[in-house]
Enzyme design. Sequence first.
Site, PDB file in Angstrom:
ATOM      1  N   LYS A  76       8.403   0.594  -4.407  1.00 30.66           N
ATOM      2  CA  LYS A  76       8.047   1.629  -3.442  1.00 30.66           C
ATOM      3  C   LYS A  76       9.323   2.045  -2.722  1.00 30.66           C
ATOM      4  O   LYS A  76      10.142   1.193  -2.364  1.00 30.66           O
ATOM      5  CB  LYS A  76       7.013   1.062  -2.455  1.00 30.66           C
ATOM      6  CG  LYS A  76       6.457   2.085  -1.472  1.00 30.66           C
ATOM      7  CD  LYS A  76       5.369   1.458  -0.605  1.00 30.66           C
ATOM      8  CE  LYS A  76       4.746   2.463   0.355  1.00 30.66           C
ATOM      9  NZ  LYS A  76       3.659   1.867   1.156  1.00 30.66           N
ATOM     10  N   SER A 151      -0.636   4.471   1.340  1.00 33.88           N
ATOM     11  CA  SER A 151       0.615   5.174   1.166  1.00 33.88           C
ATOM     12  C   SER A 151       1.369   4.783  -0.112  1.00 33.88           C
ATOM     13  O   SER A 151       2.272   5.503  -0.522  1.00 33.88           O
ATOM     14  CB  SER A 151       1.519   4.907   2.362  1.00 33.88           C
ATOM     15  OG  SER A 151       1.889   3.546   2.408  1.00 33.88           O
ATOM     16  N   SER A 175      -2.471   0.217   2.635  1.00 37.07           N
ATOM     17  CA  SER A 175      -1.626   1.014   1.749  1.00 37.07           C
ATOM     18  C   SER A 175      -1.350   0.410   0.373  1.00 37.07           C
ATOM     19  O   SER A 175      -0.803   1.082  -0.498  1.00 37.07           O
ATOM     20  CB  SER A 175      -0.301   1.337   2.434  1.00 37.07           C
ATOM     21  OG  SER A 175      -0.494   2.342   3.393  1.00 37.07           O
TER      22      SER A 175
END
EC number: 6.3.5.7
Lengths: 483, 95, 481
Positions: A76, A151, A175
Amino acid sequence: MHQLTLAEIARGLADKSFSAEELTTTLLARINSLDPQLNSFITVTDELAVQQARAADARRAAGESGALLGAPIAHKDLFCTQGVRTSCASKMLDNFTAPYDATVVAKLAAAGMVTLGKTNMDEFAMGSANESSHYGAVKNPWNLEHVPGGSSGGSAAAVAARLTPVATGTDTGGSIRQPAALTSLTGLKPTYGRVSRWGMIAYASSLDQGGPMARTAEDCALLLQGMAGFDANDSTSIDEPVPDYSASLNASLQGLRIGIPKEYFGAGLDPRIAEQVQASIQELQKLGAVIKEISLPNMQHAIAAYYVIAPAEASSNLSRFDGVRFGYRCDNPKDLTDLYKRSRGEGFGVEVQRRIMVGAYALSAGYYDAYYLKAQKIRRLIKNDFMAAFEGVDLILGPTTPNLAWKLGAKGNDPVAAYLEDVYTITANLAGLPGLSMPAGFVDGLPVGVQLLAPYFQEARLLNVAHRYQQVTDWHTRAPNGF
Amino acid sequence: MALQRCDVEKIAHLARLGLNEAELPHITDALNSILGLVDQMQAVDTDGIEPLAHPLEASQRLRADQVTERNQREAYQAIAPATENGLYLVPKVIE
Amino acid sequence: MQWEVVIGLEIHTQLATQSKIFSGSATTFGSEPNTQASLVDLGMPGVLPVLNQEAARMACMFGLAIDAEIGPRNVFARKNYFYPDLPKGYQISQMDLPIVGKGHLDIALEDGTIKRIGVTRAHLEEDAGKSLHEDFNGATGIDLNRAGTPLLEIVSEPDMRSAKEAVAYVKAIHALVRYLGICDGNMAEGSLRCDCNVSIRPKGQSEFGTRCEIKNVNSFRFIERAINSEVQRQIELIEDGGKVIQETRLYDPNKDETRSMRSKEEANDYRYFPDPDLLPVVIEPALLESIRAALPELPTQKVERFQQQYGLSAYDANVLAASREQADYFEQVVKIGGDAKLAANWVMVELGSLLNKLGVEIDQAPVSAEQLGGMLLRIRDNTISGKIAKTVFEAMAAGEGDADAIIDSKGLKQVTDSGAIESMLDEMLAANAEQVEQYRAADEAKRGKMFGFFVGQAMKASKGKANPAQVNQLLKAKLEG
């Protein structure tokens, strides 16, 4: 080769069915051809990946072994990666080449993992649809008109589309678990303090936790093994021994007490999701689990408390982005205030600005007690609910999300509508508990996730239950059309 | 108690966010909508409840007093918007 | 109108740790800009603070030394504001639960009385960097070497009633932190800085007037002058019908006046909240006891001991114990020279004025304690007189060697041979026959003064080397006889 799980890759590399370099180049080519449909990567690190793959092959040739040696991964884009742009999907950090590695990145690289690239996300991890990225929305591989969740939406889409076997994610209010649910993955948010936050660009410090995203629980166990552990650079990291997460995957579920909070099945839950969750409960019962209804009375206040605490911490965490030492700086600032205001006004997107302002307001003179302190008190009530519940049950189970992945743009400009999607996941962050989402079926071709929550440091239990469930179901093995 | 435009301007200044005129009404609406959501907290009875800042309630570990860092100015300033003679530059500050 | 001055001080002391409070960077003063600024000090994305145990230990030492309660569970909080020398946009400090709670410190006033000053609290925090306002094409330069240096901010009660009291308090704090070895006390380098909260009120009124804060005053002299000029400003303002506005002001030593700091004027809302990157610091009782056991002798304890052990007056003991270096110097002189009162006099008077003249501290004294002690030995065994000793001392200060060598090379040894003294006296009396006759004719009352004349002549004739006691005795016999 791209269909292989991390566990299968480990076996294939060990018995020399293929090399890390072959696997890496295959996946890089696949990212190259397929990702334009998804937008799941912000940066593809081709050269670095091939280099790391060759190094891993050399280490293996020299007699080294290890489940992660030569296995590909994507990070990420909020894990700092030395020499690589680390953008947090923000214009603010579009030009930011991290001068150091996050502990998670360093540990996994040391274990021999190959970094394919950095995945898209909601800007500064604020969002649950991956629509707030400076680099554009990510699409759900199960239906390209729908969001992948957020997210960690880029990580989720990339793993679901078989562009990478596993990816790292972070979970502040859901997330990891929510995008895992919306893309039919297994995703684990560890206990707060289990995985180092050093180098993981902060959204809300007391809630953020990094974790693995994969297709199976078995893969999550392997990846978590490489991520978890005490880190002297992180004061909030907990010095507890890390168990062998793979060793207990097959433990029996006989007599396991699973609590079903009645609050998880109230208004707002898509009945079709409820149905899938019920079916998964029945599967677990067949495996020997005992089901008990429980109550988490303060859960209903969690969203309100979360949307004070997280923005408050964020408003302060994001003050360092001021255009002075790194990141975006506006053109020709006329004075210091102008430098700050325009750099931050132009560098941050709308949702980030909103949360900074809510947070600044909640901490400001005269409102601190009514907002911040009140939220921290509710936070304790929520933790107390869990502590009481875990007196009588070993695990808690419920839906991960109230709704299926929605259409891109469907939530429009109403932030509150999106916030309500976090209703089942944020309590684990407020209480610091480990939580896992696993694939549990489909509705209209869109995935449904089931969430399991456990007491502190019982990640192994979550992985064990998910793994046993995955031995008797095949939701996790299904691939989206075209991928 | 809804935020007015001037409240929003004040908060934006506190957070050093330059908002443009056209956005202000939208932001004001959005913030009021969020505050409406979080105001639900006020109905919760929290008398006698200690605030919880960290989920695990552990205590701070202390670091030995040792110098472990070396000069890496060149690397760190390579990503800076403006430097001169090893200093970070900002528009003139008047005290 | 009679005005009463009310002063409270916030003293920032840089703790003498090797590394910074939350990072492993060095704290050395004066390095090239930004060469001691690590990822953490620069507030890079993703970095986290870890507390330096030495900073916590030093804060506890201070707390114990002022009889304060040590927060068994103290908490770091973020103070949020934007400034270019504050890299994270917040300063890590302590708010509700500081490491050191209420304590007190006694100060000696000029009239010899002791006044107790309350210390409200002392908390740990990180220092900011420095803004350099020299012109970089219209820009300000930022050096973050100092960012993250550990500070102990010591907040007093508004207990001081004059600039002199304020200075005495700062000096006492200065001495204490140096005794404890937790701060080098170098005010010129900013190791100890002072914010002065000043207000006035009509004498007899119990509520406080509106205060102004004078920021960052960094010498004892400037503290006194800054407070006095601010008091004068407030009196004039009020007597002219104006009102004091609560604000931050800066002292300009060149103009000897304070002026408003407009840049800090903006109503600050610091949005303090507990730093979520740090956990509560728990000070275990056992740790505290071990710190207490290792405390050095404190100034007040030393003053008491000097009076008892050396028979010094309270005043002398206070002066000598004012700094650890001076106290150590004095004790070393006593150890060698043997006579504590003699040593006290020499250290306070002759050495004191020498240091004053040279403008140096005692650790740079040109005469070492060993040298001074050696000279006192020669006074005590009558090798030299107290008067000659001053000549020897000056020579030592000029780097001419130890007392014995100087006495030898300059021929300063006292003459104690009575025969030699007698013949010298005879010569002198013969040369002053007229005065001898007058003396003998005078009555008892006048003789006293006249005797002094002969002593002076005798000492002059012997170049000061004749033993004064012998000169007295023999001279008396010759004049009366």
